[in-house]
Scaffold this motif. Structure first.
Motif, PDB file in Angstrom:
ATOM      1  N   GLY A 130     101.011  95.321  33.036  1.00 43.39           N
ATOM      2  CA  GLY A 130     101.248  93.850  33.252  1.00 43.39           C
ATOM      3  C   GLY A 130     100.851  93.489  34.714  1.00 43.39           C
ATOM      4  N   GLY A 131     100.408  92.586  34.702  1.00 42.26           N
ATOM      5  CA  GLY A 131      99.731  92.216  35.943  1.00 42.26           C
ATOM      6  C   GLY A 131      99.040  90.675  36.078  1.00 42.26           C
ATOM      7  N   ILE A 132      98.131  90.894  37.202  1.00 40.49           N
ATOM      8  CA  ILE A 132      97.366  89.415  37.197  1.00 40.49           C
ATOM      9  C   ILE A 132      95.687  89.731  37.020  1.00 40.49           C
ATOM     10  N   SER A 133      95.368  88.785  36.259  1.00 41.72           N
ATOM     11  CA  SER A 133      93.745  89.143  36.039  1.00 41.72           C
ATOM     12  C   SER A 133      93.047  87.779  36.440  1.00 41.72           C
ATOM     13  N   LEU A 134      91.731  88.025  37.300  1.00 40.20           N
ATOM     14  CA  LEU A 134      91.140  87.133  37.723  1.00 40.20           C
ATOM     15  C   LEU A 134      89.684  87.284  37.331  1.00 40.20           C
ATOM     16  N   VAL A 135      89.164  86.185  36.729  1.00 42.62           N
ATOM     17  CA  VAL A 135      87.789  86.116  36.384  1.00 42.62           C
ATOM     18  C   VAL A 135      86.878  85.218  37.095  1.00 42.62           C
ATOM     19  N   LEU A 160      98.593  91.329  30.375  1.00 40.67           N
ATOM     20  CA  LEU A 160      99.287  91.829  29.603  1.00 40.67           C
ATOM     21  C   LEU A 160      98.463  93.044  28.731  1.00 40.67           C
ATOM     22  N   THR A 161      98.776  94.154  28.656  1.00 43.49           N
ATOM     23  CA  THR A 161      97.861  94.919  27.859  1.00 43.49           C
ATOM     24  C   THR A 161      98.428  96.255  27.248  1.00 43.49           C
ATOM     25  N   PRO A 162      98.441  96.318  26.123  1.00 44.28           N
ATOM     26  CA  PRO A 162      99.230  97.516  25.415  1.00 44.28           C
ATOM     27  C   PRO A 162      98.060  98.633  25.230  1.00 44.28           C
ATOM     28  N   GLU A 163      98.322  99.869  25.248  1.00 47.35           N
ATOM     29  CA  GLU A 163      97.347 100.909  24.989  1.00 47.35           C
ATOM     30  C   GLU A 163      97.900 102.154  24.460  1.00 47.35           C
ATOM     31  N   ILE A 164      97.301 102.761  23.530  1.00 49.20           N
ATOM     32  CA  ILE A 164      97.843 103.964  23.049  1.00 49.20           C
ATOM     33  C   ILE A 164      96.878 105.015  22.958  1.00 49.20           C
TER      34      ILE A 164
END
Length: 207
Positions: A130-135, A160-164
């Protein structure tokens, strides 16, 4: 939200919950093994779609855009336990391109669990970032949503990015992962738009 999107979201949640029973297959000695890695670099690539975060788990029937994403980053544990639980920080950057081009930067904390060992051979590691995204600019369906939103231009949103990831106990330094890139306003906190979603796959080298 459509019925299809709701079903995909439910499937996604069930997929994450399904990982927990896998722990019953764990060999106690293998779970307690500390591979000694505290940090890693990773690279990935994938394709954006017009669905929501749940569709990242089960992208059946969503419309994939002619927009793609390639990127990478660095992550480092700041706290870990021998049972496989770890908290850390991740930073990353990506190029989103296709119909137009956009650069993304993100950073934030993560929670990861490395204690799922299958048949004393494979390690499965769920992770949530989780965090902040800037584009530099919005792209695809994200740009359309930004045009129809009055409280944000979509350039600064939550991440917000899930990963497996899956790795071999014989080569624990190499991980191969699925990752659902997601950015949105967080239910109006940084704007009332969904942002962008992408299904990606990649590799991480831990050291």
């Amino acid at each position: 939200m459509t019925v299809k999107q709701l079903l995909n979201g439910v499937v996604g949640l069930l997929a994450m919950v399904f990982l927990l029973p896998v722990a019953a297959w764990a060999q106690e000695e293998a779970v307690s093994q500390d591979n000694g890695f505290e940090q890693g670099v990773f690279f990935f690539g994938g394709r954006l779609h017009d669905g929501n975060i749940g569709d990242n788990f089960a992208p059946f029937g969503v419309s994939f855009e002619d927009n793609f994403i390639v990127g990478g980053g660095f992550d480092r544990d700041v706290w870990s336990q021998t049972n496989g639980l770890a908290i850390g920080v991740e930073i990353g950057t990506a190029l989103r391109f296709g119909e137009s081009a956009s650069i993304e930067l993100w950073g934030g904390p993560y929670l990861r669990y490395d204690g799922l060992i299958v048949s004393d051979a494979l390690r499965i590691s769920p992770k949530i970032v989780g965090g902040i995204s800037l584009v530099s600019d919005t792209i695809g369906s994200e740009a359309e949503r930004a045009e129809n939103t009055t409280d944000t231009d979509g350039r600064v949103l939550f991440y917000l990015t899930p990963e497996i990831s899956i790795s071999s106990l014989h080569r624990p330094e190499l991980e191969y992962f699925w990752r659902g890139q997601h950015r949105s306003g967080g239910y109006g906190t940084l704007g009332s738009m969904f942002g962008a979603n992408a299904v990606t796959f990649g590799m991480r080298y831990k050291f």
